[in-house]
Structures are given as structure tokens and as C-alpha cells.
Design an enzyme around this catalytic site. Structure first.
Site, PDB file in Angstrom:
ATOM      1  N   TRP A 118      84.855 -68.378  74.858  1.00 36.88           N
ATOM      2  CA  TRP A 118      86.021 -68.032  74.042  1.00 36.88           C
ATOM      3  C   TRP A 118      87.326 -68.136  74.834  1.00 36.88           C
ATOM      4  CZ3 TRP A 118      85.373 -67.437  68.851  1.00 36.88           C
ATOM      5  CH2 TRP A 118      84.059 -67.263  68.404  1.00 36.88           C
ATOM      6  N   LYS A 171      92.152 -71.911  68.495  1.00 37.76           N
ATOM      7  CA  LYS A 171      93.271 -71.185  69.094  1.00 37.76           C
ATOM      8  C   LYS A 171      94.494 -72.068  68.852  1.00 37.76           C
ATOM      9  CE  LYS A 171      95.276 -67.938  71.533  1.00 37.76           C
ATOM     10  NZ  LYS A 171      94.860 -67.685  72.932  1.00 37.76           N
ATOM     11  N   ASP A 188      88.761 -70.515  37.609  1.00 36.64           N
ATOM     12  CA  ASP A 188      89.258 -69.166  37.391  1.00 36.64           C
ATOM     13  C   ASP A 188      90.784 -69.144  37.378  1.00 36.64           C
ATOM     14  OD1 ASP A 188      88.840 -66.145  37.423  1.00 36.64           O
ATOM     15  OD2 ASP A 188      90.148 -66.439  39.152  1.00 36.64           O
ATOM     16  N   GLU A 191      89.123 -70.922  32.385  1.00 34.70           N
ATOM     17  CA  GLU A 191      89.342 -69.522  32.027  1.00 34.70           C
ATOM     18  C   GLU A 191      90.838 -69.369  31.797  1.00 34.70           C
ATOM     19  OE1 GLU A 191      89.572 -65.017  33.557  1.00 34.70           O
ATOM     20  OE2 GLU A 191      90.462 -66.785  34.493  1.00 34.70           O
TER      21      GLU A 191
END
Length: 697
Positions: free
Chosen positions: A110, A145, A357, A411
Site C-alpha cells: 500500500w 492514489k 430507477d 420508473e
């Protein structure tokens, strides 16, 4: 990846689009199809044409005047993100505001390192990193990053296809997904039988009895067989796209290309869909392209120091009611992202279509908030987002280009004309729109109208209230009516007596009324469909209580975020009576060929008697909504012949009284006044608060 068009190429695209428009929409008739089908739209024809031409111009631009296809354009998922090559790996991301991008993860502790530093592709806003085959491996966790002028931060790549959450820290990370033996679909081709389309709306996580998050595998093994047995031919799956907060019901999406890891692996989702296809069940994904979660670390909120990279700037940046961000549909790069997302779910996971949606929120600058929409002028007064309208039109064109049999559902609550009309007629190209007026009507009726005042003419008008050139999905209630703060139909009808009097033999009058009306409401809604029908899982058998996901206010409990299948399986309780009726109701509808396309012919209505009768094909639907009056020899003029009872809500097997003899064949009675019409009187016994369906032999 799109590039900026020159003025010259844009003008050329517009010219080609206008030429195509003249051919496609004028033809021999002066009016565009939408206006031909509805003359009341004539004052707004210029606006309708303008939207149509906008879509044609954009299609011409994105396809380079037809040199490519929309499908070619919508292939960003094959370019961006992390991909395994024949030799090594490649990672790409669109981040025009970034100054540096590193991949960090399990493979480099990391930490930033030169080996994992991306390079900007010259002349673009794209970044690329090529790695050796051993630089990363299946299962590794990683992030970007990202650095920009004035800041930096860890980010999950926008195009990543796998995201997982650490159980202890609750932190989300992207994950390398390249299994040695990836799932291979067994059912190579699938053609859904949607005559009519019968949708079982469902949620994977809450689709089991246990108080926990259910899995794709559990849903496949435990719920799909129920859906098949109950007679539904499609499932509409909610909350597939990854979302940080489980309680959002999947509507605050962070990673649009990643199926939620809460429910299992990508391969397990593929196996679930493959299994559904083997059962003859289509799988529709509830896709959220109307907004995105505001989270920056997990989502797109501030991917590379530019909060407007994907979203509208200024006052339109945030959704005022949903605490989320609004996509900028005017950017080609955003169109590229969203259209590629549509193609990705079709091709990678073999979904059979989409329920879009929040379409109302996309259509209007106001998101439809506080607007009444009382006349056609309300749809063409300049407060519409033409960029969003164009995107929705392109999405439908693309989806049906990739899979001509795909299903698209909108919808949408405002009633925007043309939403589910053909693109060639000036419509937006959806196959269906949700008939959102119907559940609202039933809620209002149950809450405000006494049983003895129920108006059958009003019922009949409401369940048939739709535009003739647009197919709808009718429903009595969906997940919306089951959430905390609302009530399901069964709870509105019975309330607390569900807990004390739902054992067979112990029903009180409130329960008997609720069971009777629950069946009648569903039957009249389904009986009048012109496209499809939807039910949220468990509502078919009167699932008790509301839906409440784990949250601080309920002690993070899963008690109400599940489906209690044990209730419908218990033959000592009344739930199975409603479930059995729902199954038989679907059988009856499917027995009439192309039921959804047969005319809804009114035979009779009498508001005083509260009796309604209509016919579809060979099926006659009769309803007596009176709570107190039963009728003997109640007559209807129907085509001459013999009729058999195929469904009776009052049958004992469905929790009724069994007052009528449903074994007898009903013969029509001669009347010389109607000989020329080839009609005679069908006379029936109609018990109070009951409905019957007969078939002409």
C-alpha cells in the site's frame, strides 16, 4: 473513449442527422408518430421533434456518422479498468484533473512506488499502467492514489468490476478478479417468454428467512424455485450495483460496474442468472443512472480533485432530496461511462434488461419535486433536461442494438408522453413504463374510502389509465409500499390483527375482509394490464410488517430485512391461501394467449351495486365490491355460449366462504333483442366482496 469534436465535424453530424430526421419522421404524413397517435400533442410537436433531432444528432456524432455503431462506442469497460492480457496486465482510468496516479495495494504494501505509477496518455485525460503477469494476482486488494493540484487521496477506480468491504474496518477496496476457472454460462442463448411479462421484484440480501445478508447462491437455491413454481417469468433484482450503505436499498451507487460483493462473487451472480435462464426466468437489473452516492473515497464524488468530472456543476450538482450527485448527461465522457455500463451488464452477466430507477428525477431540472403535471404543457415548458432525455433515448437504442429481445422499463411518475413509445415515432424507446398511478390509487382508496362507497367505475378507469401507444407494468404495490414509513396493502387492510388472527379457523371479520380485498385488488389490477404485472417478493402471500434495513435506529438489526418464507409454508396459517391464489391467478392469465394484447372490453359496471364486469379474449372477469350485498342471478350480456369458472376469490381453497358452486357450467340465456349481436344473458350468483373469472368454452 470519446474526444472533443471540431465545429466542422459537429456541423456535419447535424446535417446528417437532419437529413435522417426528414426521412424518418416526416415521411408521407406531416405529423410525427407521437402526434399522429395523440392530436392533443400537436401544439408541442416542435419540442418533440427537437428532442428527436437532438438524439439523432448525438447518435451521428458518437458513431461518426454511422461509421461505427452505438455498441462500438459503448465499450469503455473493455478499455478502462484492470484487465488481464495475454502477457501481463493493463490498468486505465479517465481522470483529466489528476497530476499523478499510483496503484497501491497488497502487492506493494500500500505504498507509492515507481513500478506502479500510471502514465498519462498524451493528448487525453486518460492514464495507463502496464504490469508484468506476476506484478499482481487474483484476490489482491488495491486502490488508486490520486494526486492533483492542491490535494491527493485514495480512490477506488471508477471502472473497476470488483469491490469488497473489510468486515472489521468496513473499508472498501477494489479487488483483482481473475479466477483460474471463471464461470462459463451453460445457457448460451435465452429468449424470455414474456406473454405477458410477470415480474417478481426482489432483493438478494433480504431474500431469506435468516436475520442476515443473503447470498446469490442462497437466492438461487431457495428463492428461484419459488418464483418458478409461483408462475412468474421474470425477476427484477434490486441493489446489484455496489453501494456503501446497505440500507440505501442499492440506490446510492458507488461502483457502477461492480456487482455487490455483500451477496457473493461475480461468478456466483453469473451462475444465479444462468440458473434462472434454465428455469425460463428472465433477469432484469434495477439500474441506477439517475444519481450517484456523494462518497469520495468509495465513489465518484471527487475522483481526481474535480467534483464536476462526472456531475453537473453549480446548483445542479447535488440532488436536493436524495443527498446524492447528479450526472452531467451533456458530457460525452459521461455518456460513454453510462452507456458502457448498460452494455456491460448485458454482455458480461447476461442480464435480460433494465428497470431504470428515478427517471422523473432525470427528466426535469426540478427533479419533478413539487410539480403537479396537470396538463401537456407541463412536459414542454422549458424545465426539461434535454441532455438526460437524449441519454435515455440513446440507452434504449443501445440496449436493443446489443440485444433486440432486451426489456427496458422506466420508473417515472410525471407521465411524460412518449417515454415508452417507439423512437421512430419521436418516443424515448422504453419497452414499458411503470403504472405508478395504480398503487397510489389503492393506497388512497384503502385509507380514505369506506368499503360501501368504493366506486367500481373509478377502479376500472384507474387500472386502464395509460397512453394507448405505451405499454405499462401494472402493480398494486412494490418495495416502495413496504418500507418503514409506509404500509403494505395487507397491513393497511388488517393491521395488528395480522399477529393475532391469521391462523386458519381463528380469523375475525377484519382478517376475512383483508384476505378478500387483497385478492380482488390484485385480480382487477392484473386483469386489466396492457404490458406486464409486478409483485414485490412476499407481498403475494401478504408478508407481514415493513422493510427496515439494519441501522443505528434499530440496533443494526436484520429482523425486518428478510422474507419469512416459513409463514407461507405453514399450512396452519392463512398466508398460504393468498400465495395459492396468486399462483392460480397467474395460471389463468397465462392460459389466454397474448393476454396483455387482448382488448379490455367493458361488459357492465354499476356503482350502486358495486359490480364490475369486463372481458378479455375468452375470459370474463366479474367483481362484486359490495361489503354486504350478495346478488342472485345477476345478469351480463356476453357472447353466446357456455362458460366455466376458472377462478373464484371466494373459494375455500383461497380462504373464502365457498358460497358458489364452481363445478357447474354456466349457459347463456336467450334474449331475442340481442340475437343480431350474438349475445345472451350470463346469470351468476355473486357473493359480497368476491370476484370470479369464467372462460368461454
Amino acid at each position: 473513449m470519446t474526444t472533443n469534436k471540431t465545429t466542422k465535424s459537429k456541423a456535419g453530424a447535424k446535417t446528417a442527422a437532419k437529413r435522417t430526421t426528414r426521412k424518418s419522421v416526416k415521411q408521407e404524413n406531416k405529423h410525427i408518430g407521437l402526434v399522429k397517435n395523440d392530436s392533443w400533442l400537436e401544439p408541442y410537436e416542435d419540442a418533440i421533434r427537437g428532442r428527436h433531432e437532438h438524439a439523432l444528432w448525438k447518435i451521428a456524432q458518437l458513431t461518426r456518422n454511422g461509421k461505427k455503431t452505438l455498441s462500438d462506442f459503448a465499450s469503455g469497460h473493455l478499455y478502462f479498468g484492470l484487465h488481464k492480457l495475454a502477457k501481463g496486465w493493463v490498468f486505465r482510468e479517465w481522470a483529466p484533473n489528476a497530476t499523478e496516479i499510483y496503484l497501491i495495494g497488497d502487492f506493494n504494501n500500500w505504498q507509492e512506488s515507481p513500478k506502479y505509477k500510471c502514465k498519462r496518455i498524451e493528448g487525453t485525460g486518460n492514464w495507463e499502467l502496464k504490469l508484468s503477469e506476476k506484478a499482481i494476482k487474483h484476490g489482491d486488494l488495491y486502490k488508486m492514489k490520486v494526486k492533483w493540484n492542491g490535494g491527493e487521496g485514495e480512490r477506488i477506480p471508477a471502472w473497476c468490476q470488483r469491490v469488497v468491504q473489510d468486515e472489521q474496518t468496513k473499508i472498501f477496496s477494489a479487488q483483482v478478479w481473475n479466477p483460474e476457472h471463471p464461470y462459463v454460462f451453460k445457457k448460451k442463448t435465452f429468449k424470455p417468454d414474456i406473454s405477458p411479462l410477470l415480474i417478481y421484484e426482489c432483493h438478494i440480501g433480504m431474500g431469506q428467512d435468516a436475520e442476515k445478508v443473503g447470498s446469490y447462491r442462497e437466492f438461487q437455491e431457495n428463492v428461484l424455485p419459488r418464483v418458478k413454481k409461483d408462475g412468474y417469468n421474470a425477476i427484477q433484482v434490486m441493489a446489484i450495483q455496489e453501494h456503501p450503505y446497505y440500507g440505501s436499498f442499492g440506490y446510492h451507487v458507488s461502483s457502477f460496474f461492480a456487482p455487490s460483493s455483500r451477496f457473493g462473487t461475480p461468478d456466483e451472480l453469473k451462475e444465479m442468472i444462468d440458473t434462472a435462464h434454465k428455469m425460463g426466468i428472465a433477469v432484469i437489473i434495477d439500474v441506477v443512472h439517475s444519481h450517484a452516492v456523494k462518497n469520495e473515497v468509495e465513489g465518484l464524488g471527487n475522483l481526481a480533485g474535480d467534483p464536476n468530472q462526472y456531475f453537473y456543476p453549480g446548483e445542479r450538482h447535488e440532488h436536493p432530496a436524495w443527498d446524492s450527485l447528479c450526472f452531467d448527461y451533456g458530457k460525452d465522457d459521461v455518456l460513454h461511462f453510462l452507456l458502457s455500463n448498460c452494455k456491460y451488464w448485458l454482455e458480461e452477466y447476461h442480464f435480460d434488461g433494465f428497470r431504470f430507477d428515478g427517471v422523473t428525477s432525470m427528466l426535469y431540472y426540478s427533479h419533478g419535486l413539487g410539480e403537479a403535471f396537470t396538463g401537456y404543457g407541463d412536459y414542454f415548458n422549458g424545465h426539461e433536461d434535454d441532455n438526460a432525455i437524449c441519454y435515455l433515448t440513446l440507452a434504449n437504442k443501445l440496449i436493443h442494438e446489443v440485444n433486440p429481445k432486451a426489456i427496458t422499463i422506466a420508473e417515472e411518475v410525471s407521465g411524460m408522453p412518449g417515454l415508452a413509445a417507439r423512437f421512430e415515432d419521436g418516443g424515448y424507446g422504453f419497452d414499458y413504463r411503470m403504472a405508478m398511478n395504480i398503487p397510489d390509487y389503492w393506497i388512497k382508496t384503502i385509507k380514505e374510502v369506506r368499503d360501501e362507497d368504493v366506486n367500481v367505475c373509478s377502479i376500472f378507469w384507474e387500472v386502464k389509465n395509460r397512453r394507448p401507444d405505451e405499454k405499462t407494468i401494472s402493480y398494486c404495490e412494490s418495495h416502495d409500499q413496504a418500507l418503514v414509513g409506509d404500509k403494505t396493502i395487507i397491513f393497511r387492510l388488517i393491521d395488528a390483527d395480522m399477529y393475532w388472527h391469521f391462523k386458519k379457523g381463528d380469523e375475525n371479520e377484519m382478517v376475512r375482509r383483508g384476505i378478500a380485498l387483497h385478492k380482488m385488488i390484485r385480480l382487477v389490477t392484473l386483469g386489466a394490464i396492457n404490458g406486464g404485472y409486478l409483485n414485490f417478493m412476499g407481498n403475494e402471500f401478504g408478508h407481514p410488517e415493513w422493510i427496515d434495513f439494519p441501522r443505528e435506529g434499530n440496533g443494526w438489526s436484520y429482523k425486518y430485512a428478510r422474507r419469512q418464507w416459513n409463514l407461507v409454508d405453514n399450512k396452519e396459517l392463512c398466508y398460504h391461501l393468498l400465495g395459492d391464489f396468486d399462483r392460480r391467478m397467474l395460471e389463468v392469465v397465462k392460459s389466454q394467449r397474448n393476454f396483455q394484447n387482448t382488448p379490455v372490453t367493458e361488459i357492465w359496471h354499476n356503482d350502486g351495486d358495486q359490480v364490475l364486469c369486463f372481458m378479455r379474449g375468452d375470459l370474463v372477469f366479474v367483481f362484486n365490491f359490495s361489503p354486504t350485498h350478495s346478488y342472485t342471478d345477476y345478469g351480463f350480456l356476453v357472447p353466446t355460449g357456455s362458460y366455466e369458472v376458472v377462478l373464484n376469490t371466494d373459494a375455500k381453497e383461497f380462504g373464502g366462504n365457498g358460497f358458489a358452486d364452481d363445478t357447474m357450467t354456466h349457459m347463456t340465456n336467450y334474449d331475442e333483442l340481442y340475437v343480431k349481436d350474438r349475445k345472451e344473458w350470463l346469470k351468476l350468483y355473486l357473493p359480497a366482496r368476491s370476484a370470479v373469472v369464467l372462460r368461454k368454452l
